[in-house]
Design an enzyme around this catalytic site. Structure first.
Site, PDB file in Angstrom:
ATOM      1  N   GLY A 239       0.823  -1.205   0.000  1.00  0.00           N
ATOM      2  CA  GLY A 239       0.000   0.000   0.000  1.00  0.00           C
ATOM      3  C   GLY A 239       0.855   1.252   0.000  1.00  0.00           C
ATOM      4  O   GLY A 239       0.615   2.196  -0.737  1.00  0.00           O
ATOM      5  N   ALA A 240       1.873   1.243   0.841  1.00  0.00           N
ATOM      6  CA  ALA A 240       2.778   2.387   0.936  1.00  0.00           C
ATOM      7  C   ALA A 240       4.001   1.961   1.735  1.00  0.00           C
ATOM      8  O   ALA A 240       4.004   0.912   2.384  1.00  0.00           O
ATOM      9  CB  ALA A 240       2.073   3.553   1.612  1.00  0.00           C
ATOM     10  N   MET A 241       5.028   2.799   1.688  1.00  0.00           N
ATOM     11  CA  MET A 241       6.236   2.489   2.441  1.00  0.00           C
ATOM     12  C   MET A 241       6.933   3.789   2.791  1.00  0.00           C
ATOM     13  O   MET A 241       7.050   4.695   1.963  1.00  0.00           O
ATOM     14  CB  MET A 241       7.166   1.596   1.624  1.00  0.00           C
ATOM     15  CG  MET A 241       8.392   1.152   2.390  1.00  0.00           C
ATOM     16  SD  MET A 241       9.364  -0.085   1.521  1.00  0.00           S
ATOM     17  CE  MET A 241       9.929   0.836   0.117  1.00  0.00           C
TER      18      MET A 241
ATOM     19  N   HIS B 256      -0.353   6.992   8.466  1.00  0.00           N
ATOM     20  CA  HIS B 256       0.563   5.960   8.961  1.00  0.00           C
ATOM     21  C   HIS B 256       1.986   6.203   8.451  1.00  0.00           C
ATOM     22  O   HIS B 256       2.941   6.193   9.235  1.00  0.00           O
ATOM     23  CB  HIS B 256       0.057   4.583   8.519  1.00  0.00           C
ATOM     24  CG  HIS B 256       0.916   3.449   8.974  1.00  0.00           C
ATOM     25  ND1 HIS B 256       0.683   2.769  10.141  1.00  0.00           N
ATOM     26  CD2 HIS B 256       2.007   2.868   8.416  1.00  0.00           C
ATOM     27  CE1 HIS B 256       1.598   1.822  10.287  1.00  0.00           C
ATOM     28  NE2 HIS B 256       2.408   1.857   9.242  1.00  0.00           N
ATOM     29  N   GLU B 257       2.113   6.439   7.170  1.00  0.00           N
ATOM     30  CA  GLU B 257       3.458   6.621   6.607  1.00  0.00           C
ATOM     31  C   GLU B 257       4.113   7.903   7.103  1.00  0.00           C
ATOM     32  O   GLU B 257       5.314   7.922   7.373  1.00  0.00           O
ATOM     33  CB  GLU B 257       3.411   6.584   5.082  1.00  0.00           C
ATOM     34  CG  GLU B 257       2.867   5.286   4.507  1.00  0.00           C
ATOM     35  CD  GLU B 257       3.493   4.024   5.071  1.00  0.00           C
ATOM     36  OE1 GLU B 257       4.705   4.005   5.370  1.00  0.00           O
ATOM     37  OE2 GLU B 257       2.753   3.029   5.227  1.00  0.00           O
TER      38      GLU B 257
END
Length: 148
Positions: free
Chosen positions: A4-6, A40-41
């Protein structure tokens, strides 16, 4: 990019499905998902300076703290802290309890692992956040913040 993301130092990478929303077709739940993923990221960038993994076994501390902060943020911005807490508990009961009862069960700090990419589980994210929440409760939010 399958995830999803990092987070990376000073650079967050997102899958477009996790940041783009068409106002004509997007549901409230999807908007909240986008908000949660972006939050979150970016919370990683703030807490990364405080929780840098010495080794892979500290992943739960890093991800758990980030999920905990995202949950608090989402509760304050969206419904309410109490409603968000109920949603979080439902997720833990739905995914974490199943994982703990199945063959993929593992402690939040395992003694060993075969492949690191198998370690990004509900245990690391959700149970990790519950451990951080216990610290926040025991120390009080003010004491917890001082400790960070």
């Amino acid at each position: 990019f399958n995830m999803g993301a990092m987070e990376n130092k000073s650079l967050n990478v997102f899958n477009t499905s996790c940041v783009l929303a068409d106002p004509k077709t997007t549901t409230d739940a999807t908007y909240q998902r986008v908000e949660g993923i972006i939050g979150h990221e970016y919370f990683h960038n703030w807490t990364g300076n405080r929780v840098t993994c010495r080794d892979w076994f500290q992943l739960t501390l890093k991800e758990g703290l980030t999920v905990f902060r995202d949950q608090q943020f989402s509760g304050q911005v969206n419904d309410s802290v109490a409603v968000q807490r109920i949603k979080n508990v439902l997720v833990v009961r739905g995914s974490q309890f199943r994982e703990d009862a199945g063959p993929m069960s593992h402690p939040i700090r395992p003694d060993s692992y075969i492949a690191m990419d198998n370690f990004y589980t509900a245990t690391v994210y959700r149970k990790g956040a519950e451990i951080i929440r216990m610290y926040d409760t025991i120390l009080t939010s003010e004491g917890f913040r001082k400790g960070m």
